[in-house]
Design an enzyme around this catalytic site. Sequence first.
Site, short mmCIF file in Angstrom:
data_model
loop_
_atom_site.label_atom_id
_atom_site.label_comp_id
_atom_site.label_asym_id
_atom_site.label_seq_id
_atom_site.Cartn_x
_atom_site.Cartn_y
_atom_site.Cartn_z
N SER A 1 0.83 -1.20 0.00
CA SER A 1 0.00 0.00 0.00
C SER A 1 0.86 1.24 0.00
O SER A 1 1.92 1.29 0.65
CB SER A 1 -0.90 0.02 1.24
OG SER A 1 -1.55 1.26 1.36
N TYR B 1 -0.47 -1.55 10.83
CA TYR B 1 -0.60 -1.87 9.41
C TYR B 1 0.53 -1.27 8.59
O TYR B 1 1.19 -1.95 7.79
CB TYR B 1 -1.95 -1.38 8.89
CG TYR B 1 -2.15 -1.62 7.41
CD1 TYR B 1 -2.46 -2.89 6.95
CD2 TYR B 1 -1.99 -0.59 6.50
CE1 TYR B 1 -2.63 -3.12 5.59
CE2 TYR B 1 -2.16 -0.81 5.14
CZ TYR B 1 -2.47 -2.08 4.69
OH TYR B 1 -2.62 -2.31 3.36
N LYS C 1 3.54 -3.20 6.39
CA LYS C 1 3.63 -3.10 4.93
C LYS C 1 4.93 -2.43 4.50
O LYS C 1 5.48 -2.75 3.43
CB LYS C 1 2.43 -2.34 4.37
CG LYS C 1 1.11 -3.10 4.46
CD LYS C 1 1.12 -4.36 3.60
CE LYS C 1 -0.25 -5.00 3.54
NZ LYS C 1 -0.28 -6.20 2.67
#
Length: 202
Positions: free
Chosen positions: A140, A163, A167
């Site tokens: 992302s 998160y 990532k």
Amino acid sequence: MKKALITGANKDIGFETARALLQHGYYVYLGSRNLENGKAAVEKLKAVGLDQVEAIMLDVTDEQSVQNARETIGSKTDMLDVLVNNAGINGGFPQSSLEAGIEQYKKVFDTNLYGVIRVTQFFIDLLKKSTEPRIVNVSSSGSSLTLHSDPTWKYYSHKAALYQSSKAALNMYTIDLAYQLKDTSFKVNAVCNILLPSMVPS
């Protein structure tokens, strides 16, 4: 016929990726942590004429599950052309860098980073037998260090410690993996999940 494995493919990005690959003539192994959910997704695809697909039970956080999936797929084919490491979790909100506990971090990293590593390492032998092997890791732009350091970026205030850090680590793993395979026929890439609303805190 080229063959692809997609993790976390019973819904959302994984499901749509499966649909797209099927429409391009691939045979798809649809990985799902819950086999019944995987089978339901397969039935949806078959209902619209996309029938070169089967569900595979695959929990990326469980090494035995990954090994079992490798053995299952290995009994059906001796080669894999594409691996899409899609399975991921956002970890829930809010996500505070000072308040989130280590166990919360471990849970998110176990899926978003370690899960990718597990699956890649278990399936690399099948991928090496393809003439044009591809590994795609779903990441992302929300994990970009550059963007999140820029106060003018529209999502600058949307911090999600669990998160985004997982990532960002995945992005570095992808770079390292691509470097290790640079003198082979592999292509290794990370793709952006376009900051889906479910990934961004309101």
